[in-house]
Design an enzyme around this catalytic site. Structure first.
Site, short mmCIF file in Angstrom:
data_model
loop_
_atom_site.label_atom_id
_atom_site.label_comp_id
_atom_site.label_asym_id
_atom_site.label_seq_id
_atom_site.Cartn_x
_atom_site.Cartn_y
_atom_site.Cartn_z
N GLU A 1 0.70 -1.48 0.13
CA GLU A 1 0.14 0.32 0.46
C GLU A 1 1.37 1.16 -0.05
O GLU A 1 0.25 2.03 -0.04
CB GLU A 1 -0.64 -0.08 1.10
CG GLU A 1 -1.61 -1.57 0.72
CD GLU A 1 -2.97 -1.16 2.08
OE1 GLU A 1 -2.46 -0.56 2.93
OE2 GLU A 1 -4.15 -2.79 2.14
N LYS B 1 5.21 -1.69 1.62
CA LYS B 1 4.97 -1.53 3.12
C LYS B 1 4.93 -2.48 3.91
O LYS B 1 5.42 -3.18 5.35
CB LYS B 1 3.20 -0.93 3.13
CG LYS B 1 2.97 -1.05 4.69
CD LYS B 1 0.76 -0.90 4.49
CE LYS B 1 0.28 -0.51 6.04
NZ LYS B 1 -1.10 -0.18 5.77
#
Length: 686
Positions: free
Chosen positions: A412, A524
């Site tokens: 993300e 991430k």
């Protein structure tokens, strides 16, 4: 808006010693212990308290939420005066004035929260035998009934009934003797209008209360223990050499079991049932992380989790039309009832890979259980609709092949990209398996195929088109580095300045605007590395190693879904120290609040990922087209470990020590597996 609400609290028990309320914020706590018995499924608490006036009591409480009676909970509360005699008042209550927490505008992982009370009273009753309250949401008229029935053991006196607003109570007035225990037995029940008609909510609550009350606490506890004995017999993992990691694993497995929906209409939230983080929403966590755990410990639960997705297929079709797809189904990124609940589309709705994750879970389930009835009745339809979505979303690009533009992969910190490798790889698997499954249905159940084809207006040429798209799927590759690119542009970006990023600035999403993160090589969580784990046999060892070595330094593991995957791949690649470190972080993440936010709920996907870390990581288990295979390794700090897996009606025990691996067939027909690349025939012994 869909969110998980705090419901009326029926577990309240309060004490007054003569004229002094029992309150841990006053007086003196002389001893205290609280423990969760994972084998019994009971939470215990014991304490000794001295009141401001010097009265001393011992309190012992036991509480369970029944696994065998899904609407019922029970408690047994014992108070013993230690140095006095006199009136003791035991108050057993239901508090209906409840609210959710405020949420956080700063942390996107938390909900926005509600202001004031969300559940309003619709009906209530407080009698000397039973107490119940029916509450209703303001805008949707969704109803929940909550009730309790209680008694003092060995006492014939009826309680006084007290009402104060939405606090409904039984009050028992006891002439307490020094050293004589006072024991309260209380059963609680909850029903909602989701699964019970509104006009039967009260009756259903009363019937459940009476049945549990008549059963008695000892029998309820025995039911709980028997259920969990069977679960642990099939699911337990033992570790010789690290008691804390052992405790963490069992703690995680217990949470997974108690949090999962088992009726085909409910699923498992990212935070389980433990907190308001993510508002009780279901994500891809279920299919990618949680389902493998149940698939190999309690396959019947994994089926129900997939049935949940089938029952939301119409909602997924609606979502596809909202997103301008004339055919197919697009499952929501986060949901409870089937509608998309993501408030931030770049890192939410754009994660189209949710479709492929669900399709892959169907494939995994069928391979591991041989449940062709599920594939016939539910799975093929899900596969057709997700394959249609991919075929419509992608496009054939000259010089590249079949490309999928403007989506977000698992990472993300890179959003709205072209040809995210994870998405393309998983979509390819989805397209191929859908075509194979349609052909299987046509061959094995031609009438069923025709019925489905008529209902879905399935053209006979569609499966061939899916195969063509899969065969020409574009996977970005950097020949100079020898690595698969996370997406078309990822490797063109500068690398994030990790060296000069303060430790206090992690997780990055709380300190940098998303657009800043999108412009750098920074991940991430596991993305391509996750694809290479899931589609393990599609990559050679050298490719996996190059990709792991490239992406590991770029990954912050700001998502709790990440460390377990890197640990599994580290174990496969021979990075023993890294594998152990990643696994240890996963196993005790919530037990020791490693992320600092367990207060908002446990990290369900990570909990399941820790189980995978033992079975798929150190155990090296893979489910391949050729069958079940193992390549076990023993962490240097352990003397040994043992786990069990269910597979195609068998229960297999795997024990690994310094002397090697030993496999036993505990249940089922003989089976040949692969151990360290060699076939091993398993059969039950007398």
């Amino acid at each position: 808006r869909q969110t998980m609400l705090n419901v009326p609290n029926a577990r309240i028990v309060r004490l007054i010693l003569v004229d002094e309320p029992f309150d841990l914020l006053t007086g003196e706590l002389l001893a205290h212990r609280r423990w969760l018995d994972l084998r019994a499924g009971v939470l215990y608490r014991e304490l000794v308290w001295r009141s401001p006036q010097g009265r001393e009591i011992r309190v012992h409480s036991e509480r369970l939420v029944s696994h065998t009676r899904p609407h019922v909970a029970a408690l047994r509360y014992t108070v013993t005066p230690l140095n006095f005699a006199g009136p003791v008042h035991v108050l057993s209550a239901l508090e209906g004035d409840v609210a959710n927490h405020a949420g956080s505008a700063h942390d996107p992982r938390l909900g926005a929260g509600f202001r004031g009370r969300v559940l309003e009273p619709a009906a209530l009753h407080a009698g000397p035998e039973r107490v119940w309250l029916v509450s209703e949401t303001r805008t949707t008229a969704f109803r929940v009934a909550c009730g309790f029935r209680d008694a003092l053991e060995g006492e014939d006196a009826s309680p006084r009934v007290a009402e104060q607003g939405l606090a409904l109570s039984h009050v028992y007035d006891v002439a307490a003797a020094r050293g004589a225990p006072i024991v309260l037995f209380k059963v609680m029940a909850y029903f909602t209008s989701r699964d019970t008609p509104q006009d039967r909510l009260v009756d259903a609550t009363v019937q459940a209360l009476d049945a549990a009350f008549d059963t008695g606490y000892a029998a309820l506890q025995a039911e709980q223990r028997a259920y969990l004995d069977d679960f642990w017999r099939r699911a337990d993992i033992t570790i010789e050499g690290d008691a804390q990691l052992q405790r963490g694993l069992r703690f995680n497995m217990f949470h997974l079991l108690q949090s999962a929906g088992k009726d085909g209409r409910t699923n498992i939230a990212a935070k389980g049932l433990t907190g308001e983080g993510y508002e009780g929403h279901t994500f891809w966590d279920t299919e990618t992380y949680v389902l493998p755990f149940f698939l190999h410990t309690a396959p019947e639960v994994s089926r129900k989790l997939l049935e949940y997705r089938y029952h939301q297929l119409d909602k997924a079709r609606e979502r596809a039309r909202q997103m301008a797809h004339p055919v197919g189904a697009l499952y929501p990124w986060r949901t409870i009832g089937g509608e998309e609940c993501s408030p931030f589309f770049p890192a939410g709705t754009a994660q189209y890979h949710i479709d492929a994750d669900i399709a892959f879970a169907v494939k995994r389930y069928v391979e591991a259980t041989e449940d062709t009835a599920f594939l016939r009745d539910f799975g093929v339809e899900m596969l057709v609709e997700t394959a249609r979505l991919w075929y419509h979303t992608g496009t054939f690009v000259e010089g590249k092949g079949f490309c999928i533009h403007d989506v977000t992969g698992p990472d993300e910190y890179s959003c709205i990209v072209n040809n995210n490798a994870y998405t393309n790889l998983m979509a390819r698997e989805n397209l191929r398996f859908a075509a194979e499954s349609v052909a299987w249905l046509q061959e094995t159940a031609p009438d069923g195929y025709q019925t489905l084809a008529d209902r879905l207006a399935l053209d006979a040429a569609e499966p061939a088109a899916w195969r063509a798209a899969a065969d020409r799927m574009f996977i970005p590759y950097d020949a100079a580095r020898g690595v698969i690119a996370q997406d078309d542009a990822f490797l063109e970006k500068p690398v994030w300045d990790f060296e000069n990023t303060p430790k206090a600035h992690y997780p990055l999403l709380l300190h940098y605007h998303p657009l800043v993160l999108y412009r750098y090589q920074v991940c991430k969580q596991a993305d391509l590395v996750l694809a290479e784990y899931l589609l393990n046999d599609q990559f050679d060892a050298a490719q996996k190693k190059r990709d792991f070595d490239y992406y590991e330094p770029l990954t912050t593991h700001d998502s709790s879904l990440s460390a377990c995957i890197f640990g599994i791949m580290a174990a496969e690649l021979g990075y023993a120290d890294k594998a152990y470190r990643y696994f240890a972080d996963s196993a005790i993440a919530d037990l020791e609040d490693k992320k600092g936010n367990t207060k908002d709920g446990v990290h369900i996907a990570n909990m399941a990922g820790a189980w995978q870390g033992v079975v798929f990581g150190f155990g090296g288990m893979r489910v391949t087209p050729e069958g079940l295979s193992f390549r076990p390794t023993l962490p240097a700090r352990w003397k040994g470990y043992t786990f069990k897996v269910s597979y195609r009606g068998r229960l297999i025990e795997v024990r690994v020590t310094g002397a090697g691996a030993h496999l036993r067939l505990l249940e089922g027909d003989p089976l040949t597996v692969i151990l360290d690349r060699k076939p091993l025939a398993l059969k039950m012994t007398a």
